[in-house]
Design a protein around this motif. Structure first.
Motif, PDB file in Angstrom:
ATOM      1  N   ALA A 106       0.934  -1.281   0.122  1.00  0.00           N
ATOM      2  CA  ALA A 106      -0.096   0.053  -0.006  1.00  0.00           C
ATOM      3  C   ALA A 106       0.752   1.189   0.232  1.00  0.00           C
ATOM      4  O   ALA A 106       0.647   2.295  -0.724  1.00  0.00           O
ATOM      5  CB  ALA A 106      -0.864   0.129   1.246  1.00  0.00           C
ATOM      6  N   ARG A 107       1.935   1.067   0.901  1.00  0.00           N
ATOM      7  CA  ARG A 107       2.866   2.434   1.031  1.00  0.00           C
ATOM      8  C   ARG A 107       3.595   2.474  -0.579  1.00  0.00           C
ATOM      9  O   ARG A 107       3.631   3.672  -0.952  1.00  0.00           O
ATOM     10  CB  ARG A 107       3.814   2.434   1.864  1.00  0.00           C
ATOM     11  CG  ARG A 107       4.802   3.392   2.000  1.00  0.00           C
ATOM     12  CD  ARG A 107       5.808   3.145   3.118  1.00  0.00           C
ATOM     13  NE  ARG A 107       5.374   2.831   4.352  1.00  0.00           N
ATOM     14  CZ  ARG A 107       5.957   2.397   5.657  1.00  0.00           C
ATOM     15  NH1 ARG A 107       7.442   2.194   5.281  1.00  0.00           N
ATOM     16  NH2 ARG A 107       5.237   1.993   6.424  1.00  0.00           N
ATOM     17  N   SER A 108       3.977   1.547  -1.108  1.00  0.00           N
ATOM     18  CA  SER A 108       4.737   1.555  -2.369  1.00  0.00           C
ATOM     19  C   SER A 108       3.593   2.030  -3.393  1.00  0.00           C
ATOM     20  O   SER A 108       3.978   2.823  -4.484  1.00  0.00           O
ATOM     21  CB  SER A 108       5.086   0.218  -2.670  1.00  0.00           C
ATOM     22  OG  SER A 108       6.229  -0.330  -1.807  1.00  0.00           O
ATOM     23  N   LEU A 109       2.465   1.552  -3.529  1.00  0.00           N
ATOM     24  CA  LEU A 109       1.393   2.071  -4.495  1.00  0.00           C
ATOM     25  C   LEU A 109       1.257   3.663  -4.204  1.00  0.00           C
ATOM     26  O   LEU A 109       1.085   4.458  -5.029  1.00  0.00           O
ATOM     27  CB  LEU A 109       0.287   1.498  -4.272  1.00  0.00           C
ATOM     28  CG  LEU A 109      -0.831   1.727  -5.095  1.00  0.00           C
ATOM     29  CD1 LEU A 109      -0.464   1.292  -6.604  1.00  0.00           C
ATOM     30  CD2 LEU A 109      -2.193   0.964  -4.845  1.00  0.00           C
ATOM     31  N   GLY A 110       1.110   4.159  -2.797  1.00  0.00           N
ATOM     32  CA  GLY A 110       0.882   5.479  -2.650  1.00  0.00           C
ATOM     33  C   GLY A 110       2.090   6.443  -3.146  1.00  0.00           C
ATOM     34  O   GLY A 110       1.897   7.248  -3.612  1.00  0.00           O
ATOM     35  N   VAL A 111       3.304   5.958  -2.953  1.00  0.00           N
ATOM     36  CA  VAL A 111       4.517   6.671  -3.314  1.00  0.00           C
ATOM     37  C   VAL A 111       4.656   6.716  -4.946  1.00  0.00           C
ATOM     38  O   VAL A 111       4.805   7.611  -5.443  1.00  0.00           O
ATOM     39  CB  VAL A 111       5.852   6.084  -2.857  1.00  0.00           C
ATOM     40  CG1 VAL A 111       6.979   6.379  -3.653  1.00  0.00           C
ATOM     41  CG2 VAL A 111       5.944   6.269  -1.480  1.00  0.00           C
ATOM     42  N   ALA A 112       4.105   5.515  -5.410  1.00  0.00           N
ATOM     43  CA  ALA A 112       4.163   5.544  -7.055  1.00  0.00           C
ATOM     44  C   ALA A 112       2.869   6.456  -7.573  1.00  0.00           C
ATOM     45  O   ALA A 112       3.262   6.964  -8.551  1.00  0.00           O
ATOM     46  CB  ALA A 112       3.855   4.061  -7.606  1.00  0.00           C
ATOM     47  N   ALA A 113       2.080   6.544  -6.741  1.00  0.00           N
ATOM     48  CA  ALA A 113       0.990   7.558  -7.376  1.00  0.00           C
ATOM     49  C   ALA A 113       1.262   9.015  -7.110  1.00  0.00           C
ATOM     50  O   ALA A 113       1.068   9.518  -7.989  1.00  0.00           O
ATOM     51  CB  ALA A 113      -0.504   7.127  -6.494  1.00  0.00           C
ATOM     52  N   GLY A 114       2.102   9.347  -5.993  1.00  0.00           N
ATOM     53  CA  GLY A 114       2.460  10.508  -5.912  1.00  0.00           C
ATOM     54  C   GLY A 114       3.390  11.000  -6.659  1.00  0.00           C
ATOM     55  O   GLY A 114       3.578  11.976  -7.160  1.00  0.00           O
ATOM     56  N   VAL A 115       4.385  10.021  -7.090  1.00  0.00           N
ATOM     57  CA  VAL A 115       5.460  10.512  -8.159  1.00  0.00           C
ATOM     58  C   VAL A 115       4.935  10.643  -9.521  1.00  0.00           C
ATOM     59  O   VAL A 115       5.078  11.525 -10.418  1.00  0.00           O
ATOM     60  CB  VAL A 115       6.502   9.340  -8.255  1.00  0.00           C
ATOM     61  CG1 VAL A 115       7.432   9.650  -9.538  1.00  0.00           C
ATOM     62  CG2 VAL A 115       7.294   9.496  -6.937  1.00  0.00           C
ATOM     63  N   GLY A 116       3.687   9.719  -9.699  1.00  0.00           N
ATOM     64  CA  GLY A 116       3.018   9.941 -11.069  1.00  0.00           C
ATOM     65  C   GLY A 116       2.136  11.261 -11.117  1.00  0.00           C
ATOM     66  O   GLY A 116       2.313  11.927 -12.021  1.00  0.00           O
ATOM     67  N   PHE A 117       1.748  11.729  -9.984  1.00  0.00           N
ATOM     68  CA  PHE A 117       0.930  12.954 -10.197  1.00  0.00           C
ATOM     69  C   PHE A 117       1.864  14.037 -10.289  1.00  0.00           C
ATOM     70  O   PHE A 117       1.705  15.293 -11.048  1.00  0.00           O
ATOM     71  CB  PHE A 117       0.155  12.838  -8.744  1.00  0.00           C
ATOM     72  CG  PHE A 117      -0.529  14.423  -8.520  1.00  0.00           C
ATOM     73  CD1 PHE A 117      -1.481  14.530  -8.977  1.00  0.00           C
ATOM     74  CD2 PHE A 117      -0.017  15.250  -7.432  1.00  0.00           C
ATOM     75  CE1 PHE A 117      -2.355  15.673  -8.987  1.00  0.00           C
ATOM     76  CE2 PHE A 117      -0.570  16.599  -7.562  1.00  0.00           C
ATOM     77  CZ  PHE A 117      -1.825  16.820  -8.085  1.00  0.00           C
TER      78      PHE A 117
END
Length: 126
Positions: A106-117
């Protein structure tokens, strides 16, 4: 302060550049020695000592060639060693990152989403 990681490709490229520069320096030095030797031999060609100098020059040239080959072999070996070490470290970092993602999806997905944003914002402004 940014933490820059060196990749195996960076190490390989830097090593190749250093080996190429060393080879060019050796070649230029050998050319200068050869030119100086020719000039000296031309000046002394009427002298018996000239023959001895030619022999010594040939010996020095051969020594320079052998030393150059030895230096190039060592540089190649060191480049290979550095490349292998870089590959090993890259694989270790990849394994560590993979394990971190497996432990905290979940944390990894959040970081990836933040970087993508953030990348999306940057690209949208252009």
């Amino acid at each position: 302060m940014a933490n820059r990681t060196t990749t195996a490709e960076d190490i390989k490229r830097d090593t190749k550049a250093a080996a190429r520069e060393a080879r060019e320096d050796l070649e230029e030095g050998a050319r200068k020695i050869k030119e100086d030797g020719r000039e000296t031999l031309e000046e002394l060609s009427n002298n018996r000592a000239a023959e001895r100098l030619r022999e010594r020059g040939a010996e020095f040239a051969e020594t320079a060639r052998e030393t150059g080959r030895e230096y190039a072999d060592r540089a190649r070996a060191e480049a290979g060693r550095i490349y292998q070490e870089g590959q090993r470290k890259a694989e270790e970092r990849y394994d560590e990152l993979s394990e971190l993602v497996r432990r905290h999806p979940a944390r990894s997905l959040g970081v990836a989403a933040g970087v993508g944003f953030l990348v999306g914002l940057i690209l949208a402004r252009r």
